[in-house]
Write an enzyme that holds these catalytic residues in place. Structure first.
Site, PDB file in Angstrom:
ATOM      1  N   ALA A 305      56.278  75.430 -19.931  1.00 36.71           N
ATOM      2  CA  ALA A 305      57.147  75.844 -18.817  1.00 36.71           C
ATOM      3  C   ALA A 305      57.371  74.628 -17.928  1.00 36.71           C
ATOM      4  O   ALA A 305      57.109  74.636 -16.731  1.00 36.71           O
ATOM      5  CB  ALA A 305      56.548  77.006 -18.030  1.00 36.71           C
ATOM      6  N   HIS A 307      58.443  71.387 -15.793  1.00 36.11           N
ATOM      7  CA  HIS A 307      59.305  71.099 -14.648  1.00 36.11           C
ATOM      8  C   HIS A 307      59.236  69.593 -14.389  1.00 36.11           C
ATOM      9  O   HIS A 307      58.553  68.858 -15.118  1.00 36.11           O
ATOM     10  CB  HIS A 307      58.856  71.913 -13.436  1.00 36.11           C
ATOM     11  CG  HIS A 307      57.375  71.833 -13.162  1.00 36.11           C
ATOM     12  ND1 HIS A 307      56.752  70.670 -12.789  1.00 36.11           N
ATOM     13  CD2 HIS A 307      56.396  72.770 -13.246  1.00 36.11           C
ATOM     14  CE1 HIS A 307      55.459  70.889 -12.619  1.00 36.11           C
ATOM     15  NE2 HIS A 307      55.212  72.155 -12.908  1.00 36.11           N
ATOM     16  N   HIS A 310      55.793  67.800 -14.502  1.00 34.11           N
ATOM     17  CA  HIS A 310      55.294  67.429 -15.830  1.00 34.11           C
ATOM     18  C   HIS A 310      56.039  66.195 -16.351  1.00 34.11           C
ATOM     19  O   HIS A 310      55.439  65.281 -16.904  1.00 34.11           O
ATOM     20  CB  HIS A 310      55.534  68.572 -16.826  1.00 34.11           C
ATOM     21  CG  HIS A 310      54.787  69.830 -16.532  1.00 34.11           C
ATOM     22  ND1 HIS A 310      55.413  70.985 -16.153  1.00 34.11           N
ATOM     23  CD2 HIS A 310      53.460  70.126 -16.577  1.00 34.11           C
ATOM     24  CE1 HIS A 310      54.514  71.951 -15.988  1.00 34.11           C
ATOM     25  NE2 HIS A 310      53.316  71.450 -16.224  1.00 34.11           N
ATOM     26  N   GLY A 420      47.809  65.275 -13.468  1.00 33.20           N
ATOM     27  CA  GLY A 420      48.423  65.298 -12.143  1.00 33.20           C
ATOM     28  C   GLY A 420      47.413  65.506 -11.023  1.00 33.20           C
ATOM     29  O   GLY A 420      46.423  66.223 -11.193  1.00 33.20           O
ATOM     30  N   LYS A 422      48.097  67.254  -8.656  1.00 30.16           N
ATOM     31  CA  LYS A 422      48.300  68.665  -8.310  1.00 30.16           C
ATOM     32  C   LYS A 422      47.019  69.465  -8.579  1.00 30.16           C
ATOM     33  O   LYS A 422      46.640  70.332  -7.812  1.00 30.16           O
ATOM     34  CB  LYS A 422      49.474  69.193  -9.141  1.00 30.16           C
ATOM     35  CG  LYS A 422      49.675  70.689  -9.114  1.00 30.16           C
ATOM     36  CD  LYS A 422      50.373  71.089  -7.854  1.00 30.16           C
ATOM     37  CE  LYS A 422      50.739  72.552  -7.785  1.00 30.16           C
ATOM     38  NZ  LYS A 422      50.135  73.461  -8.708  1.00 30.16           N
ATOM     39  N   ASP A 423      46.382  69.160  -9.727  1.00 30.65           N
ATOM     40  CA  ASP A 423      45.125  69.836 -10.056  1.00 30.65           C
ATOM     41  C   ASP A 423      43.984  68.851  -9.798  1.00 30.65           C
ATOM     42  O   ASP A 423      43.349  68.347 -10.722  1.00 30.65           O
ATOM     43  CB  ASP A 423      45.156  70.276 -11.519  1.00 30.65           C
ATOM     44  CG  ASP A 423      46.280  71.266 -11.749  1.00 30.65           C
ATOM     45  OD1 ASP A 423      46.094  72.453 -11.452  1.00 30.65           O
ATOM     46  OD2 ASP A 423      47.372  70.836 -12.191  1.00 30.65           O
ATOM     47  N   VAL A 449      54.705  66.043  -7.578  1.00 36.17           N
ATOM     48  CA  VAL A 449      56.157  66.106  -7.401  1.00 36.17           C
ATOM     49  C   VAL A 449      56.488  67.423  -6.692  1.00 36.17           C
ATOM     50  O   VAL A 449      55.976  68.484  -7.071  1.00 36.17           O
ATOM     51  CB  VAL A 449      56.882  66.029  -8.762  1.00 36.17           C
ATOM     52  CG1 VAL A 449      58.378  66.227  -8.584  1.00 36.17           C
ATOM     53  CG2 VAL A 449      56.591  64.692  -9.428  1.00 36.17           C
ATOM     54  N   SER A 458      55.423  73.919  -9.724  1.00 37.31           N
ATOM     55  CA  SER A 458      54.386  74.567 -10.524  1.00 37.31           C
ATOM     56  C   SER A 458      55.072  75.536 -11.471  1.00 37.31           C
ATOM     57  O   SER A 458      56.079  76.162 -11.108  1.00 37.31           O
ATOM     58  CB  SER A 458      53.438  75.331  -9.596  1.00 37.31           C
ATOM     59  OG  SER A 458      52.702  76.294 -10.354  1.00 37.31           O
ATOM     60  N   SER A 459      54.521  75.656 -12.676  1.00 39.66           N
ATOM     61  CA  SER A 459      55.101  76.629 -13.617  1.00 39.66           C
ATOM     62  C   SER A 459      55.031  78.027 -13.024  1.00 39.66           C
ATOM     63  O   SER A 459      55.868  78.874 -13.300  1.00 39.66           O
ATOM     64  CB  SER A 459      54.346  76.602 -14.942  1.00 39.66           C
ATOM     65  OG  SER A 459      54.305  75.285 -15.441  1.00 39.66           O
TER      66      SER A 459
HETATM   67  P1  AMP Z   1      49.894  72.509 -16.393  1.00 38.61           P
HETATM   68  O1  AMP Z   1      50.997  72.699 -17.369  1.00 38.61           O
HETATM   69  O2  AMP Z   1      50.032  73.308 -15.154  1.00 38.61           O
HETATM   70  O3  AMP Z   1      48.529  72.594 -17.036  1.00 38.61           O
HETATM   71  O4  AMP Z   1      50.025  71.001 -15.891  1.00 38.61           O
HETATM   72  C1  AMP Z   1      49.971  69.945 -16.788  1.00 38.61           C
HETATM   73  C2  AMP Z   1      49.813  68.657 -16.050  1.00 38.61           C
HETATM   74  O5  AMP Z   1      50.893  68.475 -15.164  1.00 38.61           O
HETATM   75  C3  AMP Z   1      48.540  68.612 -15.209  1.00 38.61           C
HETATM   76  O6  AMP Z   1      47.975  67.322 -15.308  1.00 38.61           O
HETATM   77  C4  AMP Z   1      49.056  68.906 -13.834  1.00 38.61           C
HETATM   78  O7  AMP Z   1      48.243  68.357 -12.827  1.00 38.61           O
HETATM   79  C5  AMP Z   1      50.409  68.217 -13.873  1.00 38.61           C
HETATM   80  N1  AMP Z   1      51.300  68.813 -12.868  1.00 38.61           N
HETATM   81  C6  AMP Z   1      51.544  70.107 -12.652  1.00 38.61           C
HETATM   82  N2  AMP Z   1      52.375  70.261 -11.617  1.00 38.61           N
HETATM   83  C7  AMP Z   1      52.675  69.029 -11.156  1.00 38.61           C
HETATM   84  C8  AMP Z   1      53.480  68.509 -10.095  1.00 38.61           C
HETATM   85  N3  AMP Z   1      54.153  69.307  -9.272  1.00 38.61           N
HETATM   86  N4  AMP Z   1      53.546  67.169  -9.932  1.00 38.61           N
HETATM   87  C9  AMP Z   1      52.855  66.348 -10.761  1.00 38.61           C
HETATM   88  N5  AMP Z   1      52.081  66.772 -11.759  1.00 38.61           N
HETATM   89  C10 AMP Z   1      51.990  68.087 -11.965  1.00 38.61           C
END
Ligand code: AMP
Length: 574
Positions: A305, A307, A310, A420, A422-423, A449, A458-459
Site C-alpha cells: 500500500a 505511498h 515508502h 523509516g 516513522k517507525d 515524509v 501512512s498506509s
Molecule cells: P510499512 O509498509 O508501514 O511497514 O513501512 C515500510 C517502511 O517505510 C518502514 O521502514 C517505515 O518506517 C517506512 N515509512 C512508512 N511511512 C513513512 C513515511 N511517511 N515517511 C518515510 N518512511 C516511511
C-alpha cells in the site's frame, strides 16, 4: 597534409602493416618500420616490400608522422623512450591505434610540443593484405585536441576510414561497448554450439548460422525491435524448460547461468528506460534473480500500500549502482489479536507500477506460506527497546518484526537496508539486532515524509475519512509544540504535557501515549499515558545534554491507530 609526407610505423603486429600499407597506397612515404619479432619482420617484408626495417629510434627520427602500433600497455613506455632519445620531436604527429586508451599515454609527447592523436579502427586485423581492403569504410574513432582535429581527419581519410569523434573520458566506455558486442558474442556462440553438440547436433556452427546471421543483421538495423523468441512472446514456460534442460547437465551449468542472466537482460532491454521490476513470489525465484545480478543489493522492506514515504526510502538507494530490492509482505507475526492484519490494504499492482517509476530491480512479494512454510521454531528475541510504548501496547509486535526482517536479510543479504524514522522504535530494535547478531550490512534511516499539511504518510491513512484526516493533523502540530517547549529550554516533562494537552483539546483524537525517548537506546525520559499504565516504562532515564531524542505520540483517530514522531536535540538535563 600532402602526398609524400614521411610516415613511420613502430610495431608490425597485426595492425601496423595494414596502416603502413594503406597510407602508402594513399601516397604517403613510409620512411621505415620497426619490428621486434621474427614473425613481425616477416609480415613487414610480405606487406611492405622495399620499406626499410629500422630501429624504433631511427623510425622516429625519419618520420613526420609516427604511428605507435604497439600493445596498449606499451604505448606510454615507447613514447617516453622516444621522447628521451629524440625519436619524438616538437611539431611531429604521434598517433596510437588503441581503442581502450586516449591521449593520456602520449603525455610525454605532448609535453614537448608533439601532436598526439588516438585513432582506433573498429575492426579485427588479421595481419594480411585483406586488412587494407577492410579498412575502406571502417569506422575509425579518434580523440584529439581541437587544433589537431584536421590532422586526425586527414589521416582517417588517407586510411579510407569513416571518422567517429570520441572524447577522452568516453573511450573506456566506447571500447567496452565494442568488446561486449564483438567478444562476448563469440563466447555466447561457443556456448550455444556446446549446447547443440550436447543435443547430438553435428556441425553446430553451420546449424545455427542462418538464425545467427539473421539475428545479428536485425539487431544492428532494428535494435531490440528485431528480437524474436520466447522472452519477447512472454512464454515463461518455454524459458523455464530451457533453463531446466541446461541445468540438468552438470557440464552446462555455466551456460544455464549465462542463459538466465541474458533472459533477465533481455526483459530489461524490452522494457526500456522505465524498466518494470521483476515481481517474484518464491524464495527460489528470488535466489536465482539475486544470483543473476552480481551488483550489491540495497533493500527496502514494506508491507505494501505504498505511498511517497515508502518511495522516498527507495529513492535514497535507487541509481546507487546497487540492485534495489523491495519486499512487500504483510507479516502476520507482527500483528496482534484483533489488529488489522486481515483488513490491511493490499495493492500489489499499483505498488509495482509506483516502484517501476523510481528504479527498482526486484519486488519480492511472497505469500505467507512462502515466508513461513511452517510455524517458526526459532525466534529472535528483541531487547529492552521492545518492551515499552509500542511494544507494551502491541505485545509480540517487535519479535514479529525482527523475525521477518532477520529472515529477509538472510535471504536477500543486502549491503544496505533502509528503514523509516516513522517507525522509530522499530528502527532502534532493528539496529540492535544488526549490531548484536553481527549482520553484515549498513542500516540507513530515512526521514518522515508528510503531506503538505504535515500529516505523516501512512498506509493506514487509507482508513481515514476526509474529516478524520484533518483531525489527524493534530499529531504533528502537537509534536511541533512539544519541540518548541524543548527548544525554549523547557523540560521533557513540560514538552510531553504540552503535547498531551494539545491532543486532549483536539476533537476526534484519542492519545494513547506521548513520550520523549533517547534516539540511541530508546530509553524513555518523559512519558504521558493518560494515567492508564506505565507502558512498560519502569524508570525514566536522564538524557545526555546534546544527545538526540524522539518526541513520540500514538493516538487513535477514527478507525486508524496512528504514530508519529519528531527528532529533538537535548539542551539541558531532562
Ligand atoms: P510499512 O509498509 O508501514 O511497514 O513501512 C515500510 C517502511 O517505510 C518502514 O521502514 C517505515 O518506517 C517506512 N515509512 C512508512 N511511512 C513513512 C513515511 N511517511 N515517511 C518515510 N518512511 C516511511
Amino acid at each position: 597534409m600532402s602526398a609524400g609526407v614521411r610516415v613511420g610505423v613502430i610495431g608490425m603486429g597485426n595492425v601496423g602493416p595494414a596502416i603502413a600499407s594503406s597510407l602508402r597506397a594513399a601516397g604517403a612515404r613510409i620512411v621505415g618500420v620497426s619490428a621486434r619479432s621474427a614473425a613481425a619482420r616477416d609480415r613487414a617484408d610480405a606487406m611492405l616490400p622495399g620499406v626499410p626495417l629500422l630501429t624504433e629510434d631511427e623510425v622516429g627520427r625519419q618520420a613526420e608522422i609516427l604511428f605507435l602500433a604497439v600493445p596498449d600497455g606499451q604505448i606510454q613506455a615507447v613514447t617516453e623512450h622516444l621522447v628521451a632519445s629524440g625519436g619524438i620531436r616538437p611539431g611531429m604527429v604521434v598517433a596510437h591505434l588503441s581503442g581502450a586508451v586516449g591521449l593520456d599515454p602520449l603525455a610525454a609527447a605532448s609535453a614537448i610540443g608533439a601532436i598526439p592523436l588516438a585513432l582506433h579502427p573498429a575492426m579485427t586485423f588479421s595481419g594480411t593484405s585483406l586488412d587494407v581492403r577492410r579498412l575502406q569504410g571502417c569506422p575509425i574513432a579518434y580523440t584529439s585536441s581541437e587544433l589537431a582535429r584536421p590532422v586526425a581527419l586527414a589521416l582517417i581519410e588517407y586510411l579510407g576510414g569513416v571518422p567517429l569523434r570520441l572524447d577522452e573520458a568516453d573511450r573506456p566506455r566506447y571500447h567496452a561497448g565494442l568488446a561486449h558486442a564483438a567478444n562476448h558474442l563469440v563466447t555466447l556462440l561457443v556456448q550455444a554450439q556446446d549446447v547443440l553438440e550436447s543435443a547430438g547436433v553435428d556441425g553446430p556452427g553451420e546449424a545455427m548460422r542462418p538464425l545467427v546471421e539473421a539475428a545479428v543483421e536485425r539487431a544492428l538495423t532494428e535494435g531490440i525491435d528485431g528480437l524474436t523468441g520466447p522472452v519477447v512472446r512472454g512464454d515463461d514456460a518455454t524459458v523455464n524448460a530451457h533453463i531446466a534442460s541446461l541445468e540438468a547437465d552438470p557440464e552446462l551449468r555455466d551456460v544455464a547461468r549465462t542463459y538466465r542472466s541474458l533472459v533477465q537482460a533481455t526483459r530489461v532491454a524490452l522494457k526500456g528506460d522505465s524498466a518494470e521490476p521483476l515481481v517474484l513470489h518464491t524464495r527460489e525465484q528470488l535466489r536465482r534473480a539475486l544470483e543473476d545480478d552480481p551488483r550489491p543489493t540495497s533493500l527496502v522492506m514494506t508491507m505494501g500500500a505504498l505511498h511517497a514515504g515508502h518511495l522516498s526510502l527507495v529513492k535514497l538507494v535507487a541509481r546507487s549502482g546497487h540492485k534495489v530490492v523491495v519486499t512487500i509482505f504483510v507479516n502476520p507475526e507482527q500483528f496482534g489479536e484483533g489488529e488489522d492484519f486481515d483488513s490491511y490494504p493490499r495493492t500489489l499492482e499499483e505498488d509495482v507500477a509506483a516502484l517501476a517509476e523510481v528504479g527498482v530491480d526486484i519486488v519480492y512479494a511472497p505469500p505467507v506460506s512462502e515466508v513461513y512454510p511452517h510455524p517458526s521454531r526459532i525466534h529472535i528475541t528483541p531487547g529492552p527497546a521492545s518492551t515499552t510504548l509500542e511494544g507494551a501496547l502491541r505485545p509480540g509486535h517487535f519479535a514479529g518484526v525482527l523475525q521477518v526482517v532477520g529472515k529477509m536479510m538472510n535471504l536477500i543479504r543486502p549491503r544496505v537496508a533502509v528503514f523509516g524514522q516513522k517507525d522509530a522504535q522499530q528502527f532502534v530494535n532493528i539496529r540492535q539486532m544488526v549490531e548484536d547478531l553481527d549482520l553484515p550490512l549498513e542500516l540507513v534511516q530515512a526521514p518522515i515524509v508528510r503531506d503538505e499539511d504535515g500529516l505523516a504518510l501512512s498506509s493506514r491513512n487509507a482508513y481515514l475519512s476526509d474529516q478524520e484526516k484533518v483531525q489527524a493533523l493534530a499529531l504533528n502540530r502537537a509534536l511541533e509544540l512539544g519541540r518548541e517547549v524543548l527548544d525554549g529550554g523547557g523540560s521533557g516533562e513540560e514538552a510531553v504535557t504540552k503535547i498531551a494537552d494539545h491532543l486532549a483539546a483536539s476533537p476526534g483524537v484519542e492519545a494513547q501515549y506521548v513520550a520523549l525517548a533517547a534516539a540511541d537506546s530508546f530509553e524513555v525520559a518523559a512519558l504521558w499515558t493518560g494515567g492508564s499504565s506505565s507502558l512498560g516504562v519502569e524508570n525514566l532515564t536522564v538524557l545526555q545534554p546534546g544527545s538526540e531524542a524522539y518526541l513520540l505520540v500514538a493516538a487513535q483517530v477514527g478507525p486508524a491507530r496512528l504514530i508519529d514522531n519528531v527528532t529533538v536535540r537535548v539542551k539541558a538535563d531532562d
